[in-house]
Design an enzyme around this catalytic site. Structure first.
Site, PDB file in Angstrom:
ATOM      1  N   THR A 201      -1.367  -5.517   2.578  1.00 31.84           N
ATOM      2  CA  THR A 201      -0.991  -5.669   1.163  1.00 31.84           C
ATOM      3  C   THR A 201      -0.387  -7.048   0.946  1.00 31.84           C
ATOM      4  OG1 THR A 201      -0.625  -3.326   0.836  1.00 31.84           O
ATOM      5  CG2 THR A 201       0.720  -4.798  -0.507  1.00 31.84           C
ATOM      6  N   ARG A 229      -5.458   9.002  -4.456  1.00 35.11           N
ATOM      7  CA  ARG A 229      -4.113   8.674  -3.960  1.00 35.11           C
ATOM      8  C   ARG A 229      -3.669   7.281  -4.452  1.00 35.11           C
ATOM      9  NH1 ARG A 229      -1.746   4.342  -0.751  1.00 35.11           N
ATOM     10  NH2 ARG A 229       0.114   5.185   0.228  1.00 35.11           N
ATOM     11  N   GLY A 231      -0.368   4.533  -4.000  1.00 38.56           N
ATOM     12  CA  GLY A 231       0.825   4.246  -3.200  1.00 38.56           C
ATOM     13  C   GLY A 231       1.950   3.648  -4.034  1.00 38.56           C
ATOM     14  N   THR A 252       5.748  -3.586   1.232  1.00 36.57           N
ATOM     15  CA  THR A 252       4.469  -3.246   1.851  1.00 36.57           C
ATOM     16  C   THR A 252       4.738  -2.210   2.932  1.00 36.57           C
ATOM     17  OG1 THR A 252       2.618  -4.065   3.161  1.00 36.57           O
ATOM     18  CG2 THR A 252       4.695  -5.235   3.436  1.00 36.57           C
ATOM     19  N   GLY A 255       3.247   3.722   1.742  1.00 38.89           N
ATOM     20  CA  GLY A 255       3.688   3.813   0.355  1.00 38.89           C
ATOM     21  C   GLY A 255       4.432   5.079  -0.016  1.00 38.89           C
TER      22      GLY A 255
HETATM   23  N1  ASP Z   1       2.091   0.114   0.386  1.00 37.52           N
HETATM   24  C1  ASP Z   1       0.651   0.205   0.293  1.00 37.52           C
HETATM   25  C2  ASP Z   1       0.280   1.600  -0.091  1.00 37.52           C
HETATM   26  O1  ASP Z   1       0.876   2.526   0.393  1.00 37.52           O
HETATM   27  C3  ASP Z   1      -0.033  -0.135   1.579  1.00 37.52           C
HETATM   28  C4  ASP Z   1       0.451  -1.365   2.251  1.00 37.52           C
HETATM   29  O2  ASP Z   1       1.441  -1.962   1.874  1.00 37.52           O
HETATM   30  O3  ASP Z   1      -0.194  -1.756   3.219  1.00 37.52           O
HETATM   31  O4  ASP Z   1      -0.656   1.766  -0.819  1.00 37.52           O
END
Ligand code: ASP
Length: 335
Positions: A201, A229, A231, A252, A255
């Site tokens: 992310t 879904r 996040g 990040t 999530g």
């Molecule tokens: N936080 C993001 C999510 O859960 C994923 C990530 O940060 O890699 O969608």
């Protein structure tokens, strides 16, 4: 005399506002990054991508642009870079699609915008910005968000634009492993058993010359996500938050945990209500509350004084900053 005083006072406060030092901090996701786990060529490519993002945002800040503009500019570069899990190069859902989420918040006005589950917007951060600036809403999802983004002039791409072979192979590997095991360790949200694995992310926080903070985050979400879904990344207060009185945060990681902890706003609240420093607040939330609950990930933060923090409880996190005086660093691994 009174007028002279008012004139002098406003000159002083004007110049002190203009004298504010600008700062930009970015991240490119947290994950199992350890020295040697990424090939030298790929490491150079990640560094190059982060440098380009810093340059884009810093150019804006240097020329007197706003923190919000700088955040968008930096994130756009990372969305266009297929190495990161945002825009082009996003991870695949269980259904074999790329569904993108993004959000942005302006610390001066507390205005915010976000999009979730979009599949055709080249730069989801620009759609989030359009929601903030050009609609009375904060969060738009799916087809409606795509229609709105198109109407606002955001670049639209065919869904195939976001696909990269690397991410496609990752989802294929997971499917094969799933079939074999016939079990799902963490529900349907499994991270790939890939030594090069990263969450990926992207996010940015900025402080401009006028003393205003902004934060933004953009992602393809988690590999193998299913059933629509969403996040933390497009959730204001979870993955993104900015308030001039406290801090600007972009997160990040896993999530679900960041949503349950209302991570970004919880850090801000500790500063505002418990009078903690940004560093103490972020440390408590990321290194205590997050692992206590069983989650992992990272964050970057910035306050109005230009204090920068980053915390992650994963082995590594792509992160970088640049300050008004040219001081800059790009890091990937734990120090
Ligand atoms: N936080 C993001 C999510 O859960 C994923 C990530 O940060 O890699 O969608």
């Amino acid at each position: 005399m009174r007028y002279l005083f008012v004139f002098l006072f406003s000159c002083c406060s004007y110049s002190s506002v203009l004298a504010q030092n600008h700062v930009l901090v970015i991240h490119g996701g947290a994950g199992s990054l350890t020295p040697g786990s990424v090939s030298p060529g790929k490491e150079a490519a990640y560094r190059h991508g982060m440098q380009k993002a810093l340059n884009a945002g810093n150019r804006i800040l240097k020329n007197g642009g706003t923190a919000t503009d700088a955040v968008v500019a930096a994130i756009k570069v990372l969305e266009d870079d297929s190495l990161f899990n945002a825009g082009k190069g996003a991870v695949f859902t269980a259904a074999g699609r790329n569904e993108l989420d993004a959000s942005i918040m302006d610390g001066k006005t507390l205005k915010a915008g976000a999009v979730a589950g979009v599949t055709t917007v080249k730069n989801p951060i620009t759609a989030a910005r359009a929601v903030m600036d050009k609609s009375p809403h904060v969060l738009m999802a799916g087809k409606g968000a795509e229609l709105f983004a198109e109407k606002q002039g955001c670049t639209i791409m065919p869904a195939s634009y976001f696909r990269t072979e690397e991410q496609y192979n990752t989802i294929m590997d997971i499917r094969r492993a799933e079939q074999k095991e016939q079990e799902q360790k963490h529900g349907s949200l499994r991270q790939p058993e890939n030594p090069d694995f990263k969450y990926g992310t992207v996010g940015a926080v900025a402080l401009d010359k006028y003393g205003n903070l902004a934060a933004g985050t953009s992602t393809g979400g988690m590999t193998n996500k299913s059933f629509g879904r969403i996040g933390d990344s497009p959730i204001i207060g979870a993955g993104t938050y900015a308030n001039n009185n406290t801090c600007a945060i972009s997160c990040t990681g896993w999530g679900e945990y960041f949503i349950r902890l209302v991570m970004a706003k919880s850090i801000s609240d500790r500063i505002e209500l418990a009078h903690m420093s940004l560093d103490d607040a972020a440390n408590e939330m990321m290194m205590k509350r997050l692992p206590e609950l069983g989650g992992d990930g990272g964050m970057i933060g910035l306050d109005r004084k230009g204090n920068i923090v980053n915390y992650f409880n994963t082995p590594g996190m792509f992160r970088a900053y640049i300050k008004w005086n040219g001081e800059s660093a790009i890091e990937m691994y734990r120090k």
